[in-house]
Design a protein around this motif. Sequence first.
Motif, PDB file in Angstrom:
ATOM      1  N   LEU A  92       0.893  -1.015  -0.099  1.00  0.00           N
ATOM      2  CA  LEU A  92      -0.013   0.209   0.387  1.00  0.00           C
ATOM      3  C   LEU A  92       1.296   1.511  -0.426  1.00  0.00           C
ATOM      4  N   GLN A  93       1.698   1.115   1.024  1.00  0.00           N
ATOM      5  CA  GLN A  93       2.333   2.858   1.546  1.00  0.00           C
ATOM      6  C   GLN A  93       3.637   2.430  -0.253  1.00  0.00           C
ATOM      7  N   ASP A  94       4.119   1.622  -1.271  1.00  0.00           N
ATOM      8  CA  ASP A  94       4.802   1.932  -2.229  1.00  0.00           C
ATOM      9  C   ASP A  94       4.414   2.503  -3.018  1.00  0.00           C
ATOM     10  N   THR A  95       2.402   1.579  -3.651  1.00  0.00           N
ATOM     11  CA  THR A  95       1.412   1.839  -4.500  1.00  0.00           C
ATOM     12  C   THR A  95       0.858   3.413  -4.468  1.00  0.00           C
ATOM     13  N   VAL A  96       0.629   4.165  -3.332  1.00  0.00           N
ATOM     14  CA  VAL A  96       0.513   5.124  -2.752  1.00  0.00           C
ATOM     15  C   VAL A  96       1.638   6.180  -3.070  1.00  0.00           C
ATOM     16  N   ARG A  97       2.764   5.358  -2.780  1.00  0.00           N
ATOM     17  CA  ARG A  97       3.832   6.977  -3.222  1.00  0.00           C
ATOM     18  C   ARG A  97       3.910   7.578  -4.684  1.00  0.00           C
ATOM     19  N   GLU A  98       3.910   5.632  -5.285  1.00  0.00           N
ATOM     20  CA  GLU A  98       3.906   6.255  -7.070  1.00  0.00           C
ATOM     21  C   GLU A  98       2.635   6.541  -7.237  1.00  0.00           C
ATOM     22  N   ALA A  99       1.821   6.237  -7.249  1.00  0.00           N
ATOM     23  CA  ALA A  99       0.385   7.655  -7.599  1.00  0.00           C
ATOM     24  C   ALA A  99       0.580   8.600  -7.349  1.00  0.00           C
ATOM     25  N   GLY A 100       1.026   8.741  -6.463  1.00  0.00           N
ATOM     26  CA  GLY A 100       1.000  10.136  -5.792  1.00  0.00           C
ATOM     27  C   GLY A 100       2.255  10.883  -6.439  1.00  0.00           C
ATOM     28  N   LEU A 146      -3.626   3.327 -11.937  1.00  0.00           N
ATOM     29  CA  LEU A 146      -2.356   2.870 -11.505  1.00  0.00           C
ATOM     30  C   LEU A 146      -1.987   1.906 -10.340  1.00  0.00           C
ATOM     31  N   LEU A 147      -2.913   2.634  -9.920  1.00  0.00           N
ATOM     32  CA  LEU A 147      -3.371   1.847  -8.754  1.00  0.00           C
ATOM     33  C   LEU A 147      -4.065   0.391  -8.682  1.00  0.00           C
ATOM     34  N   GLU A 148      -5.076   0.661  -9.925  1.00  0.00           N
ATOM     35  CA  GLU A 148      -6.136  -1.253 -10.184  1.00  0.00           C
ATOM     36  C   GLU A 148      -4.626  -1.703 -10.255  1.00  0.00           C
ATOM     37  N   ALA A 149      -4.069  -1.325 -11.194  1.00  0.00           N
ATOM     38  CA  ALA A 149      -2.963  -2.260 -12.037  1.00  0.00           C
ATOM     39  C   ALA A 149      -2.044  -3.157 -10.690  1.00  0.00           C
ATOM     40  N   ARG A 171      -4.333  -4.737  -7.960  1.00  0.00           N
ATOM     41  CA  ARG A 171      -5.827  -5.877  -7.803  1.00  0.00           C
ATOM     42  C   ARG A 171      -4.324  -6.452  -8.121  1.00  0.00           C
ATOM     43  N   SER A 172      -3.123  -6.633  -8.902  1.00  0.00           N
ATOM     44  CA  SER A 172      -2.244  -8.288  -9.292  1.00  0.00           C
ATOM     45  C   SER A 172      -2.018  -8.517  -8.115  1.00  0.00           C
ATOM     46  N   ASP A 211      -7.611 -11.308  -5.057  1.00  0.00           N
ATOM     47  CA  ASP A 211      -8.636 -12.017  -4.260  1.00  0.00           C
ATOM     48  C   ASP A 211      -9.542 -11.061  -3.413  1.00  0.00           C
ATOM     49  N   TYR A 212      -9.235  -9.440  -3.066  1.00  0.00           N
ATOM     50  CA  TYR A 212      -9.870  -8.913  -2.853  1.00  0.00           C
ATOM     51  C   TYR A 212     -10.794  -7.913  -3.155  1.00  0.00           C
ATOM     52  N   GLY A 213     -11.750  -7.348  -2.810  1.00  0.00           N
ATOM     53  CA  GLY A 213     -12.430  -7.085  -3.468  1.00  0.00           C
ATOM     54  C   GLY A 213     -11.587  -5.185  -4.251  1.00  0.00           C
TER      55      GLY A 213
END
Length: 271
Positions: free
Chosen positions: A20-28, A60-63, A66-67, A71-73
Motif C-alpha cells: 500500500l505505501q509503495d503504491t500510493v507513493r507511486e500514484a502520488g 496505476l493503483l488498480e494495476a 489488484r495484480s 482475491d480482494y474486492g
Amino acid sequence: MADVDAHSLQTILTRDAALLQDTVREAGALARSMFRTELKTWTKGASSPVSEADIAVNDLLEARLRSATPDYGWLSEESADDSSRLSRRLTWIVDPIDGTRNYLGGHDEWCVSVALVEDAAPVLAAVFAPASDEFFFAARGQGTTLNGQAVRAAGGSTLDFSRVAGPKPMVERLHTSGGDIKLHPRIGSLALRLCRVADGVLDAAFAGGNSHDWDLAAADLIVQEADGRMSDLSGDPILYNRREVTHGVLVAAGRDRHASIVAHFRDRPLP
C-alpha cells in the motif's frame, strides 16, 4: 480468504502495508507529474469534475494493487462498481485524487486516498498529499504516522472554532453563545480535512451529507489510530463496503471532544 486464521491474516496485512505505501507513493508521484499541466476534463453526474489525471492514477493503483491481491474486492470512485466486492473479506477502497477541484485549480490541498477494509472496517490506510509532501499511514492497532512520525489528535473537550472545519451552517449548531464564528479556512479535500484532526491541526472536522466510502475509509482509520473518533452524529461507527456507499453527516475529533460533540447533537438533532 474466509478461512484465514488471525496470525495468517496479520502476516498478510504486514505484506499489504508495504504494498500500500509503495503504491500510493507511486500514484502520488504520477498525480504530481500531471499537476498544473493541460488536462482533458469532463463532468460526471450532476457536477463532479473528472480529469485524465484521475483516470491515470486510478489505472496505476488498480494495476498494482489488484495484480498483487487478486482475491480482494475493489471499490473506487473512478471504476465501475463490481458487486463481487460485497462477498470479499478484504476490499481496497480508493479515491485516486480526492479534491479534484483543488487539483484542477492548481491548489495544493488534494491527495491520493486508499484503504484496505476487512468486512466493514478499515485495517490499513494511506493518504498522500504530494504537493505538501504529507504521507499519513495507519494500520489497525499500530497508531498513525505522518511522514514516519507518530501523531495524535488534540486532547480536551472544548472547541476553538478557528480549529474546526466543515460546512458552517452545521458547525454553527455547536455554537450556543450567539454571535458570529470564524472557522478554519475551507479544506477542499475531505480526506485531508479529516486527517488534519489526526495530526492535531484541527480540533474537529465535519463532513456534510453525500460523502462516499472512498472519501472516508482511509481517513477514518487514520483518525481512529491517532486516538480520535469518527462517526455519524449519533456516535455510530461508519460501515464500509456495503451495497450503499453514500453517508450522511459525520464528525471526526479527538476521543473526548468527539464524545462531547455527539452528546450535543443527541440533545439537539439536525432537522
